[in-house]
Write an enzyme that holds these catalytic residues in place. Structure first.
Site, mmCIF file in Angstrom:
data_model
loop_
_atom_site.group_PDB
_atom_site.id
_atom_site.type_symbol
_atom_site.label_atom_id
_atom_site.label_comp_id
_atom_site.label_asym_id
_atom_site.label_seq_id
_atom_site.Cartn_x
_atom_site.Cartn_y
_atom_site.Cartn_z
ATOM 1 C CG HIS A 96 -1.827 -1.200 1.275
ATOM 2 N ND1 HIS A 96 -2.375 -1.664 2.451
ATOM 3 C CD2 HIS A 96 -2.246 -2.041 0.297
ATOM 4 C CE1 HIS A 96 -3.100 -2.738 2.191
ATOM 5 N NE2 HIS A 96 -3.039 -2.986 0.904
ATOM 6 C CG LEU A 97 5.008 1.459 -1.354
ATOM 7 C CD1 LEU A 97 4.614 0.016 -1.122
ATOM 8 C CD2 LEU A 97 6.203 1.519 -2.306
#
Length: 545
Positions: free
Chosen positions: A472-473
């Site tokens: 989940h960057l």
């Protein structure tokens, strides 16, 4: 040299939505550049194929983050999709929006039009919710089918029962009125097949004569005329390929994602002056925040051995696997139709917390070293936990002026003391859930970290040893008002100080939503399409407190 009205870099979740929406206007032309191949790979479309696409260089950039103290000196893999559909073609299929406070927080930071009531209509516009749903919160007519996981087995049922006994209520719709509770996951899967953003938006639009999609087109620089973006240079076929330039009459739109968008800006001379100077890149436009503000979710996983039940590990071997393959071929059901996570829990690290800062996931399977690409040889089940809204901040920085060299990715996992405290609470809750009364019938013993790990120091050592990204960057081209020195785009997603250039992807998120990111990226792109086309925003939703 060809000229289009819009040139979009990246055909992932955001790029696919934009291509579909912008090309609805027959009076404009749109060109989409995708560095990867078409989405023909069969494992893209089989839900359980995520185990293979996570490690396949044909459809995955296979990035790695820099090692740190809190990863035990390990370099953590950072998979990113490299094909039509981008990460929506290789991710875990989950549809999770987050909480109202996430988006209200964006608006309170000075980003006009990004409060929850403003963005909810765009969430609804993207989705075709299957099953029961409150129309205030859910859409019925969108491009992407949102379904409830139909899988049921004794391990999952016992886990949910155990959570309820501990005071965590069942929640029929964590994307509805409230997120808190325990439930089976919602996912973007229909009839046993993944529905990526490419399948939902891009492919239906390709037949339009005004949309051009080019694969194996690796963007190498943004073309600038003074302070205006006028096009994109790319290499056809990748490194060593033929250089090509395409021009944009109206706008260049970067949708390369949290890693690729800031890297392309930097190698094009747009970014922090000291970084660009150190790499020998000519400074074309100084913007200190490009690549900064990176955040990600970091999750340690508890693994327990299973007894008195059949886990996915056993179903994935020998004759059982043959049966599962035949079942999937005939009915689109069985373990091949599953995603990596089957059950979600959203809860508090502390009763005094006003909102839900923990996310936990459960699956009746376990993986070697905690990485979801190879199953363990023993019957296992796994529970992961993480801090929903991490305070630790990192960066993405070009390593070289060469756009083909992977950039430096440093999320600084758990650098903030607050993240470590919430994570500890999550790990303790995860262990209590595994030890619940209903699950005891199937619980043999804790395989990792093991019953000997009891102190806070022991648990943090386990987090260092096996914690991983949850993919989940976000945040590296932050949307913020001028007063924020890390601002990269304004609330119209225009790159500050430049004309004809926007960024539309997870990199613009000011703060981390309490969620997996794909649903929010779809929303961002839906909203951006109206901004770009000059259309009035959808009416904000009137919500009761």
């Amino acid at each position: 040299m060809e000229t289009f009205d819009y040139v979009i870099v990246g055909a992932g979740s955001a790029g696919s939505v934009l291509a579909g929406r912008l090309s609805e206007d027959p009076n404009v032309t749109v060109c989409v550049l995708e560095a990867g191949p078409r989405d023909w790979h069969p494992f893209i479309h089989i839900p359980a194929g995520f185990m293979y696409t996570l490690v396949d260089p044909k459809v995955n950039w296979l990035y790695k983050s820099e090692p740190t103290e809190w990863t035990g000196g390990r370099s953590i893999s950072a998979p990113r999709g490299k094909t039509l559909g981008g990460s929506s073609s290789i991710n875990g299929h989950i549809y999770n929006r987050g909480q109202r406070l996430d988006f209200d927080g964006w608006a309170q930071r000075g980003n006009r039009g990004w409060g929850y009531a403003d963005v909810l209509p765009y969430f609804r516009r993207s989705e075709r919710r299957m099953g029961e749903a409150d129309p205030t919160f859910r859409g019925r007519d969108g491009n992407l089918p949102i379904t409830d996981l139909e899988w049921r087995d004794p391990l999952c049922e016992a886990f949910i029962e155990g959570a309820v006994e501990m005071g965590i209520p069942r929640n029929a719709d964590y994307n509805g009125t409230t997120q808190a509770g325990v439930s089976y996951v919602q996912r973007i899967v229909n009839n046993g097949r993944r529905v990526s953003a490419a399948r939902g938006y891009l492919h239906p639009a390709i037949k339009r004569g005004n949309l051009t999609v080019r694969t194996h087109a690796h963007a190498t620089s943004i073309l600038l005329d003074g302070k205006r973006a006028v096009g994109v240079r790319y290499l056809k076929g990748g490194r060593g390929g033929t250089p090509v330039e395409v021009r944009a009459r109206k706008e260049v739109i970067l949708s390369g994602g949290t890693v690729n968008s800031p890297q392309l800006l930097q190698v094009s001379g747009i970014g922090p002056a000291p970084l660009l100077k150190s790499l020998g890149i000519e400074l074309r436009h100084e913007l200190a925040g490009v690549g900064e503000n990176l955040r990600d979710h970091y999750a340690p996983r508890f693994v327990a051995r299973v007894k008195n039940a059949i886990s996915i590990n056993e179903r994935s071997k020998g004759l059982r696997l043959v049966g599962e393959v035949l079942k999937y071929a005939a009915t689109r059901r069985g373990i091949l139709s599953l995603n990596p996570t089957l059950i979600y829990v959203f809860w508090k690290s502390d009763e005094r917390v006003d909102n839900y800062d923990l996310q936990l996931t459960f699956t009746p399977a376990s993986y070697k070293e905690g990485v979801q690409s190879t199953l363990d040889d023993f019957p296992g089940m796994t529970i992961a936990s993480w801090q929903q809204r991490p305070d630790s901040i990192g960066f993405v920085r070009a390593r070289s002026a060469d756009p083909f060299v992977h950039p430096i990715i440093q999320p600084n996992y758990l650098a903030a003391e607050s993240d470590r405290q919430v994570l500890l609470a999550g790990m303790k809750l995860a262990r209590r859930l595994l030890g619940s009364r209903p699950l005891s019938k199937y619980y043999d013993r804790e395989e990792f970290p093991g019953s000997q790990a009891q102190s806070d120091d022991d648990l943090m050592a386990a987090a260092k040893e096996r914690g991983t990204t949850t993919f989940h960057l976000m945040g590296t081209c932050r949307m913020a008002p001028d007063s924020d020195p890390t601002a990269v785009v304004d609330d119209q997603l225009r790159v500050r100080g430049l004309e004809g250039l926007r960024v539309v992807d997870a990199s613009i998120m000011p703060t981390m939503p309490s969620a997996n990111l794909n649903a929010s990226v779809l929303m961002i792109a839906e909203k951006a399409s109206d901004l770009i086309r000059g259309r009035p925003a959808l009416d904000a939703v009137s919500l009761k407190d």
